[in-house]
Every structure is written in structure tokens, then in C-alpha cells.
Motif scaffolding. Structure first.
Motif, PDB file in Angstrom:
ATOM      1  N   VAL A   1      47.318 -18.808  52.042  1.00 20.20           N
ATOM      2  CA  VAL A   1      47.420 -18.568  50.649  1.00 20.20           C
ATOM      3  C   VAL A   1      47.088 -17.023  50.192  1.00 20.20           C
ATOM      4  O   VAL A   1      47.786 -16.311  49.547  1.00 20.20           O
ATOM      5  CB  VAL A   1      46.250 -19.547  49.841  1.00 20.20           C
ATOM      6  N   LEU A   2      46.196 -16.495  50.994  1.00 27.01           N
ATOM      7  CA  LEU A   2      46.002 -15.030  51.039  1.00 27.01           C
ATOM      8  C   LEU A   2      47.253 -14.167  51.476  1.00 27.01           C
ATOM      9  O   LEU A   2      47.690 -13.239  50.789  1.00 27.01           O
ATOM     10  CB  LEU A   2      44.970 -14.545  51.803  1.00 27.01           C
ATOM     11  N   VAL A   3      47.911 -14.696  52.529  1.00 34.24           N
ATOM     12  CA  VAL A   3      48.825 -13.972  53.034  1.00 34.24           C
ATOM     13  C   VAL A   3      50.255 -14.050  51.837  1.00 34.24           C
ATOM     14  O   VAL A   3      50.965 -13.204  51.538  1.00 34.24           O
ATOM     15  CB  VAL A   3      49.496 -14.485  54.381  1.00 34.24           C
ATOM     16  N   ILE A   4      50.359 -15.369  51.408  1.00 36.18           N
ATOM     17  CA  ILE A   4      51.436 -15.480  50.317  1.00 36.18           C
ATOM     18  C   ILE A   4      51.209 -14.547  49.056  1.00 36.18           C
ATOM     19  O   ILE A   4      52.227 -13.865  48.532  1.00 36.18           O
ATOM     20  CB  ILE A   4      51.412 -16.883  50.001  1.00 36.18           C
ATOM     21  N   CYS A   5      50.000 -14.734  48.609  1.00 35.72           N
ATOM     22  CA  CYS A   5      49.622 -13.676  47.490  1.00 35.72           C
ATOM     23  C   CYS A   5      49.678 -12.186  47.678  1.00 35.72           C
ATOM     24  O   CYS A   5      50.550 -11.611  46.890  1.00 35.72           O
ATOM     25  CB  CYS A   5      48.092 -14.077  46.913  1.00 35.72           C
ATOM     26  N   THR A   6      49.408 -12.033  49.034  1.00 37.92           N
ATOM     27  CA  THR A   6      49.579 -10.361  49.287  1.00 37.92           C
ATOM     28  C   THR A   6      50.943 -10.085  49.327  1.00 37.92           C
ATOM     29  O   THR A   6      51.695  -8.858  48.768  1.00 37.92           O
ATOM     30  CB  THR A   6      48.819 -10.049  50.714  1.00 37.92           C
TER      31      THR A   6
ATOM     32  N   PHE B   1      53.432 -11.616  47.548  1.00 39.34           N
ATOM     33  CA  PHE B   1      53.822 -11.654  46.198  1.00 39.34           C
ATOM     34  C   PHE B   1      53.458 -10.517  45.427  1.00 39.34           C
ATOM     35  O   PHE B   1      54.345  -9.738  44.722  1.00 39.34           O
ATOM     36  CB  PHE B   1      53.500 -12.725  45.598  1.00 39.34           C
ATOM     37  N   VAL B   2      52.337 -10.017  45.665  1.00 34.76           N
ATOM     38  CA  VAL B   2      51.894  -8.657  44.959  1.00 34.76           C
ATOM     39  C   VAL B   2      52.532  -7.397  45.206  1.00 34.76           C
ATOM     40  O   VAL B   2      52.917  -6.757  44.775  1.00 34.76           O
ATOM     41  CB  VAL B   2      50.212  -8.384  45.263  1.00 34.76           C
ATOM     42  N   GLY B   3      52.916  -7.469  46.619  1.00 33.59           N
ATOM     43  CA  GLY B   3      53.679  -6.381  47.198  1.00 33.59           C
ATOM     44  C   GLY B   3      55.023  -6.421  46.679  1.00 33.59           C
ATOM     45  O   GLY B   3      55.590  -5.118  46.340  1.00 33.59           O
ATOM     46  N   ILE B   4      55.719  -7.415  46.517  1.00 33.32           N
ATOM     47  CA  ILE B   4      57.070  -7.754  45.923  1.00 33.32           C
ATOM     48  C   ILE B   4      57.228  -7.089  44.354  1.00 33.32           C
ATOM     49  O   ILE B   4      57.719  -6.321  43.759  1.00 33.32           O
ATOM     50  CB  ILE B   4      57.741  -8.998  45.903  1.00 33.32           C
ATOM     51  N   ILE B   5      55.990  -7.591  43.655  1.00 34.38           N
ATOM     52  CA  ILE B   5      55.836  -6.999  42.235  1.00 34.38           C
ATOM     53  C   ILE B   5      55.548  -5.624  42.161  1.00 34.38           C
ATOM     54  O   ILE B   5      56.239  -4.890  41.060  1.00 34.38           O
ATOM     55  CB  ILE B   5      54.479  -7.944  41.571  1.00 34.38           C
ATOM     56  N   ILE B   6      54.772  -5.057  43.113  1.00 35.48           N
ATOM     57  CA  ILE B   6      54.529  -3.536  42.844  1.00 35.48           C
ATOM     58  C   ILE B   6      55.820  -2.908  43.339  1.00 35.48           C
ATOM     59  O   ILE B   6      56.136  -1.840  42.649  1.00 35.48           O
ATOM     60  CB  ILE B   6      53.286  -3.067  43.915  1.00 35.48           C
ATOM     61  N   THR B   7      56.750  -3.407  44.131  1.00 36.82           N
ATOM     62  CA  THR B   7      57.876  -2.796  44.778  1.00 36.82           C
ATOM     63  C   THR B   7      58.926  -2.887  43.596  1.00 36.82           C
ATOM     64  O   THR B   7      59.360  -1.708  43.406  1.00 36.82           O
ATOM     65  CB  THR B   7      58.439  -3.498  45.711  1.00 36.82           C
ATOM     66  N   LEU B   8      58.799  -3.929  42.712  1.00 31.76           N
ATOM     67  CA  LEU B   8      59.836  -3.766  41.502  1.00 31.76           C
ATOM     68  C   LEU B   8      59.527  -3.222  40.752  1.00 31.76           C
ATOM     69  O   LEU B   8      60.383  -2.406  39.890  1.00 31.76           O
ATOM     70  CB  LEU B   8      59.805  -5.392  41.095  1.00 31.76           C
ATOM     71  N   PHE B   9      58.119  -3.037  40.263  1.00 27.69           N
ATOM     72  CA  PHE B   9      57.811  -1.901  39.264  1.00 27.69           C
ATOM     73  C   PHE B   9      58.107  -0.537  39.636  1.00 27.69           C
ATOM     74  O   PHE B   9      58.554   0.341  38.722  1.00 27.69           O
ATOM     75  CB  PHE B   9      56.135  -2.152  38.926  1.00 27.69           C
ATOM     76  N   TYR B  10      57.694   0.013  40.841  1.00 26.67           N
ATOM     77  CA  TYR B  10      58.045   1.016  41.398  1.00 26.67           C
ATOM     78  C   TYR B  10      59.843   1.309  41.264  1.00 26.67           C
ATOM     79  O   TYR B  10      60.017   2.368  40.788  1.00 26.67           O
ATOM     80  CB  TYR B  10      57.777   1.231  42.934  1.00 26.67           C
TER      81      TYR B  10
END
Length: 86
Positions: A48-53, A55-64
Motif C-alpha cells: 500500500v505504501l509503494v502504491i501511494c508513493t 500515486f503521489v509521484g504521478i500527481i506531483i509530476t502532473l502539477f509540475y
């Protein structure tokens, strides 16, 4: 194509589809062993931690990327619009 031929083709396609889906349907009713093993070892939290990490990385990349695209669009609109002298 007659009505009888259409019915035969439809029945054949339906039987083929059901025969292809049967293994997935029959295993879906059983309890997944991998999830039980991960849960019993406490490793499900790592998954779950790896999947959340990720997902958060994808979100940050999209905002950037969105910020960079917006900046490029603003630069392009500044270049294409004529300078107005006040």
C-alpha cells in the motif's frame, strides 16, 4: 445473410466468450492466497505504501507539467500578441 445464420453466429460468439471467461469467473469466487499471505506477514502495508508513493509521484509530476505548460502558453501568447503602446 439469413436470420438463422445470424442466430448461429451470435450463439457461437456467445459460447466462445463464455468459454474464455470461465477460468476467470471460477477463480474469482475463491479467496486470493497472495493477499492472505501478505496480510499475515504484515507486508500488505508495504504494498500500500509503494502504491501511494507512486500515486503521489504521478500527481506531483502532473502539477509540475501543468505549471510548465501554462508558463509556455503565457510566453507564446506574449510573443504572438502585438505590443500595445500606451
Amino acid at each position: 445473410m439469413t436470420k438463422r445464420n445470424v442466430q448461429k453466429r451470435f450463439a457461437g460468439a456467445l459460447m466462445l466468450l463464455l468459454s474464455c471467461l470461465y477460468p476467470f469467473i471460477s477463480t474469482a469466487q475463491q479467496r486470493p492466497e497472495m493477499a492472505d499471505i501478505l496480510r499475515s506477514n504484515g507486508k500488505i502495508y508495504i504494498v500500500v505504501l509503494v502504491i501511494c508513493t507512486i500515486f503521489v509521484g504521478i500527481i506531483i509530476t502532473l502539477f509540475y507539467l501543468e505549471r510548465r505548460i501554462k508558463k509556455l502558453e503565457n510566453n507564446q501568447s506574449d510573443i504572438t500578441s502585438p505590443n500595445q503602446i500606451s
